[in-house]
Design an enzyme around this catalytic site. Structure first.
Site, PDB file in Angstrom:
ATOM      1  N   HIS A  14      30.675  34.290  45.049  1.00  0.00           N
ATOM      2  CA  HIS A  14      31.621  33.283  45.566  1.00  0.00           C
ATOM      3  C   HIS A  14      31.439  33.223  47.077  1.00  0.00           C
ATOM      4  O   HIS A  14      31.867  34.125  47.798  1.00  0.00           O
ATOM      5  CB  HIS A  14      33.063  33.661  45.226  1.00  0.00           C
ATOM      6  CG  HIS A  14      34.070  32.668  45.706  1.00  0.00           C
ATOM      7  ND1 HIS A  14      35.082  32.194  44.906  1.00  0.00           N
ATOM      8  CD2 HIS A  14      34.243  32.056  46.900  1.00  0.00           C
ATOM      9  CE1 HIS A  14      35.821  31.337  45.586  1.00  0.00           C
ATOM     10  NE2 HIS A  14      35.331  31.239  46.808  1.00  0.00           N
ATOM     11  N   LYS A  44      33.383  24.306  39.512  1.00  0.00           N
ATOM     12  CA  LYS A  44      34.523  24.926  40.176  1.00  0.00           C
ATOM     13  C   LYS A  44      35.788  24.095  39.982  1.00  0.00           C
ATOM     14  O   LYS A  44      35.802  22.896  40.266  1.00  0.00           O
ATOM     15  CB  LYS A  44      34.209  25.043  41.682  1.00  0.00           C
ATOM     16  CG  LYS A  44      35.368  25.529  42.530  1.00  0.00           C
ATOM     17  CD  LYS A  44      35.656  26.999  42.299  1.00  0.00           C
ATOM     18  CE  LYS A  44      36.928  27.459  43.003  1.00  0.00           C
ATOM     19  NZ  LYS A  44      36.703  28.350  44.122  1.00  0.00           N
TER      20      LYS A  44
HETATM   21 ZN    ZN Z   1      36.579  30.391  48.197  1.00  0.00          ZN
END
Ligand code: ZN
Ligand code: DOR
Length: 345
Positions: free
Chosen positions: A13, A99
């Protein structure tokens, strides 16, 4: 032990931004990490496969000569996302995840999802093709206290999504609560969580006691100490369901040290030193490789990296820059609040 060699780690991430900021922050990650899942919350966001392909080219063009790094691209889920476009980008190998930002939850999330029903067809297709969903797990309901937003999200949004799509692989990103740890810990299949470096080190007192510390402010915001301890236990357990996602998120000092400061901690520069310190404190140096190098690839169905990374413990503190300079202005590097002795060699 004063030397540790692990498989080269990945960051599951990461925010690289674009333009001058990308150029300045990319080497900080590429120095230690082979690959990273690249967050799509640019302005405008990375929504279609063609956006991800273009962004990937810009990242590779910004990589200094002699460094190797593989950006693992993601798409930003909107209520208008086209399932065919997602499937095509996944089929070609271009993207590794989609996402989900609840609209309004965090930086550049305005184009995110308000009505989860609207993204059902995309989630269905992702479950079919085995494409993971990365989730920013916070509700945005103004009635819900900011420190409860992750726990409430699990009950109100995440668990229902997972019941509707039991075959969908979900990564609950940057978990910050014992509830997040427990929810993942009780689930055998298709769920994992990433944990940031800074959430293993700071709790909410670090942000608020003795004057406000804008460089410790991020989202989800750090919680009370009992949660930090739960995160430490999960991260250092070796359990395949927890792995590193730094959420290293650069903002210039001007935007952090502001009446309405941006959320984000920039930790790319010293993350591996911080993690070695934390894992040593927990007597778990032998499990750092699982957390940083093995569990992530396993969830994403990718091979581990063939190369290794070696850390050495020195007797004097390692010197890291307090800030890195970027074309947009200085960016403060995460200060763990203690000296670091482990150095990547
Ligand atoms: Zn983030
Ligand atoms: O602290 C954060 N910063 N959390 C996020 O979810 C987004 C990120 C950013 O893009 O700055």
């Amino acid at each position: 032990m004063d030397r540790l060699t692990i498989l080269r780690p990945d960051d599951w991430h990461l925010h690289l931004r674009d333009g001058a900021m990308l150029k300045a922050v990319l080497p900080e990650t590429a120095r230690d990490f082979a690959r990273a899942i690249i967050m799509p919350n640019l302005v405008p966001p990375v929504i279609r496969g063609q956006d991800a392909a273009a962004y990937r080219e810009r990242i590779l063009a910004a990589l200094p000569d002699g460094m190797s790094f593989e950006p693992l691209m993601t798409l930003y889920l909107t209520e208008d996302t086209d399932a065919d476009d997602v499937a095509k980008a996944a089929g070609s190998g271009l993207i590794k995840a989609v996402k989900l930002y609840p609209a309004g939850a965090t930086t550049n999330s305005a184009s995110g999802v308000r009505d989860f029903q609207k993204v059902e067809p995309v989630l269905e297709r992702m479950a079919e093709i085995g494409l993971p969903l990365c989730v920013h797990g916070e509700v945005t309901d103004p009635e819900i206290d900011i420190f409860d937003r992750e726990a409430v999200f699990i009950d109100r949004a995440l668990d229902p999504i997972r019941r509707r799509h039991p075959n969908l692989k979900v990564v609950m990103e940057h978990i910050t609560t014992s509830e997040g740890v427990a929810y993942i810990g009780e689930t055998e299949k298709n769920l994992a969580g990433t944990i940031t470096t800074h959430h293993l080190i700071i709790n909410r007192n670090h942000i608020l006691v003795g004057g406000i510390k804008p460089h410790y402010y991020c989202l989800p915001v750090a919680k009370r100490e009992s949660h930090r301890l739960a995160l430490r236990k999960a991260a250092t357990s070796g359990d395949r369901r927890y792995f590193l996602g730094t959420d290293s998120a650069p903002h210039t000092d001007a935007l952090k040290e502001h009446a309405c400061g941006c959320a984000g901690v920039f930790s790319a520069t010293n993350t591996m030193s911080c993690l070695a310190h934390v894992f040593e404190e927990e007597n778990a140096l032998d499990r750092l490789e699982a957390f940083a190098s093995r569990n992530g690839p396993a969830l994403y169905g990718l091979p581990t990296n063939p190369e290794t990374l070696t850390l050495e413990k020195q007797s004097d503190p390692v010197k890291f820059p307090a800030k890195i300079e970027t074309g947009d202005g200085p960016v403060t590097v995460f200060d763990p609040g203690f000296d670091l002795y482990w150095r990547v060699i």
